[in-house]
Design an enzyme around this catalytic site. Structure first.
Site, PDB file in Angstrom:
ATOM      1  N   THR A 121     -45.715   5.407 -44.312  1.00 29.08           N
ATOM      2  CA  THR A 121     -45.495   4.018 -43.917  1.00 29.08           C
ATOM      3  C   THR A 121     -46.821   3.289 -43.739  1.00 29.08           C
ATOM      4  O   THR A 121     -47.852   3.907 -43.421  1.00 29.08           O
ATOM      5  CB  THR A 121     -44.714   3.968 -42.591  1.00 29.08           C
ATOM      6  OG1 THR A 121     -44.673   2.630 -42.095  1.00 29.08           O
ATOM      7  CG2 THR A 121     -45.357   4.846 -41.532  1.00 29.08           C
ATOM      8  N   ASP A 122     -46.789   1.972 -43.903  1.00 25.24           N
ATOM      9  CA  ASP A 122     -47.978   1.171 -43.628  1.00 25.24           C
ATOM     10  C   ASP A 122     -48.293   1.096 -42.137  1.00 25.24           C
ATOM     11  O   ASP A 122     -49.403   0.695 -41.751  1.00 25.24           O
ATOM     12  CB  ASP A 122     -47.845  -0.232 -44.213  1.00 25.24           C
ATOM     13  CG  ASP A 122     -46.630  -1.002 -43.711  1.00 25.24           C
ATOM     14  OD1 ASP A 122     -45.834  -0.443 -42.925  1.00 25.24           O
ATOM     15  OD2 ASP A 122     -46.468  -2.169 -44.116  1.00 25.24           O
ATOM     16  N   GLU A 123     -47.352   1.509 -41.289  1.00 24.62           N
ATOM     17  CA  GLU A 123     -47.577   1.413 -39.847  1.00 24.62           C
ATOM     18  C   GLU A 123     -48.663   2.366 -39.352  1.00 24.62           C
ATOM     19  O   GLU A 123     -49.157   2.208 -38.235  1.00 24.62           O
ATOM     20  CB  GLU A 123     -46.276   1.637 -39.088  1.00 24.62           C
ATOM     21  CG  GLU A 123     -45.243   0.558 -39.376  1.00 24.62           C
ATOM     22  CD  GLU A 123     -44.042   0.617 -38.462  1.00 24.62           C
ATOM     23  OE1 GLU A 123     -44.210   0.855 -37.255  1.00 24.62           O
ATOM     24  OE2 GLU A 123     -42.917   0.429 -38.965  1.00 24.62           O
ATOM     25  N   TYR A 148     -43.921   6.818 -33.124  1.00 27.03           N
ATOM     26  CA  TYR A 148     -43.473   6.924 -34.515  1.00 27.03           C
ATOM     27  C   TYR A 148     -44.651   6.890 -35.477  1.00 27.03           C
ATOM     28  O   TYR A 148     -44.861   7.809 -36.281  1.00 27.03           O
ATOM     29  CB  TYR A 148     -42.490   5.798 -34.853  1.00 27.03           C
ATOM     30  CG  TYR A 148     -42.359   5.541 -36.336  1.00 27.03           C
ATOM     31  CD1 TYR A 148     -42.002   6.569 -37.205  1.00 27.03           C
ATOM     32  CD2 TYR A 148     -42.608   4.271 -36.875  1.00 27.03           C
ATOM     33  CE1 TYR A 148     -41.894   6.347 -38.580  1.00 27.03           C
ATOM     34  CE2 TYR A 148     -42.493   4.041 -38.235  1.00 27.03           C
ATOM     35  CZ  TYR A 148     -42.144   5.077 -39.079  1.00 27.03           C
ATOM     36  OH  TYR A 148     -42.041   4.852 -40.427  1.00 27.03           O
ATOM     37  N   LYS A 152     -46.319   9.855 -37.978  1.00 29.36           N
ATOM     38  CA  LYS A 152     -46.414   9.697 -39.427  1.00 29.36           C
ATOM     39  C   LYS A 152     -47.871   9.816 -39.883  1.00 29.36           C
ATOM     40  O   LYS A 152     -48.155  10.412 -40.929  1.00 29.36           O
ATOM     41  CB  LYS A 152     -45.828   8.356 -39.866  1.00 29.36           C
ATOM     42  CG  LYS A 152     -44.315   8.281 -39.804  1.00 29.36           C
ATOM     43  CD  LYS A 152     -43.648   9.326 -40.692  1.00 29.36           C
ATOM     44  CE  LYS A 152     -43.809   9.029 -42.171  1.00 29.36           C
ATOM     45  NZ  LYS A 152     -43.076  10.018 -43.018  1.00 29.36           N
TER      46      LYS A 152
END
Length: 332
Positions: A121-123, A148, A152
């Site tokens: 994810t870009d997060e 989260y 990741k």
């Protein structure tokens, strides 16, 4: 014909990928999914039984994972705990799935020398200021802000380490926010769509100024297939479709498409540590691997998504009341 093992293939982007693979390739797919609340066997309904097999199991269980990896030509690893609000409420499942689960899969891929693609994810990059012209690139430093996104980020680093230390044939993709069919109603876009369909006013965190870079799940799927086919081992590719929209604008488009007043929404308590803006620069994927998105128009993709939720209430209805009760308990 290739044999793919798709983890989390009964979840949102995983099931969309399985549908895409069946429609556009001759591959066979084994789906490994724990079928938690976010996984739904109905998301695989109608797919040919001679090409798609569902195995219910935990990616952190080596006894389940090892024989499935051994018989695969490639592993596409979608399975993850992925909801920020849930990670703030109880971080432990995110460690178990995103860290230990990824480790278990990597060890199996290492033992059997199986091609591995990791969906991220870009997060993991944190957030950008609203007025910052920059976008995330493959060289942006990691700066996760929630349990989260930090787990990741940790799983990404495990993949990189297993490539360098053990020669695992792996690639990574970090994608912007997905929308489309089969997304759980706890997530932002389907929550607002199903609110409108049920006559409930949509809900916006804070003032709705937070910006996300949206991509249709079909475009994400085509990008992953491109990376599997053409990607360079050890490389990371960012997947995005130039779909930056603030949350307020997204809700207003949903209301407009469904024939409602564009101001018929409520502002609710903001999420703790809510990232301001995500933005993806997918130049590397486009120039080096030749990928382009199909849905260049966010509004048309969103209209198709609204139609899907309108036509498939049986898929989401059973989860809706529980989700709204959970958010109501938090003033959201």
């Amino acid at each position: 014909m290739s044999r793919l093992l798709v983890t989390g293939g009964a979840g949102f982007i995983g099931s969309n990928f399985v549908h895409h693979v069946i429609a556009h390739t001759d591959h066979t797919v084994t789906v490994l999914d724990k079928l938690t609340y976010a996984g739904n066997e109905a998301s695989l309904a109608g797919l040919p039984e001679d090409r798609v097999r569902l195995v219910v199991g935990d990616i952190a269980d080596a006894a389940v994972v090892d024989p499935l990896v051994a018989e695969a030509d490639a592993v596409v690893h979608y399975a993850a705990e992925s909801h920020n609000d849930n990670s703030l409420h109880d971080p432990r499942p995110f460690l178990d799935t995103n860290i230990i689960g990824t480790y278990t899969l990597l060890e199996a891929a290492r033992r059997h020398d199986v091609r591995f693609h990791h969906i991220s994810t870009d997060e993991v990059y944190g957030d950008l200021e609203l007025d910052d012209p920059a976008r995330f690139t493959e060289s942006t430093p990691y700066n996760p802000s929630s349990p989260y996104s930090s787990t990741k980020a940790g799983s990404d680093l495990l993949v990189r380490a297993w490539v360098r230390s053990f020669g695992v044939r792996a690639t990574i993709s970090n994608c912007s926010n997905n929308y489309g069919p089969y997304q759980h109603v706890e997530k932002f876009i389907p929550r607002q769509i199903t609110n409108v369909l049920r006559g409930i006013r949509p809900k916006l965190y804070g003032t709705g100024e937070n910006v996300r870079d949206w991509i249709h799940a079909d475009d994400h799927s085509s990008a992953v297939l491109t990376i599997l086919d053409k990607g360079v081992i050890g490389e990371t590719y960012l997947i995005g479709a130039d779909g930056e929209k603030d949350n307020k604008s997204v809700v207003e488009v949903i209301l407009e498409i469904t024939g409602q007043p564009v101001d018929a929404y409520d502002l609710v308590t903001d999420r703790p540590g809510h990232d301001l803006r995500y933005a993806i620069d997918s130049t590397k994927l486009r120039t080096e691997l030749g990928w382009t998105p199909t849905y260049g128009d966010f509004e048309s993709g969103l209209a198709a998504t609204i139609d899907w939720y309108r036509d498939n209430e049986a898929w989401w209805a059973s989860a809706k009341d529980g989700v709204e009760a959970f958010y109501a308990s938090k003033g959201q």
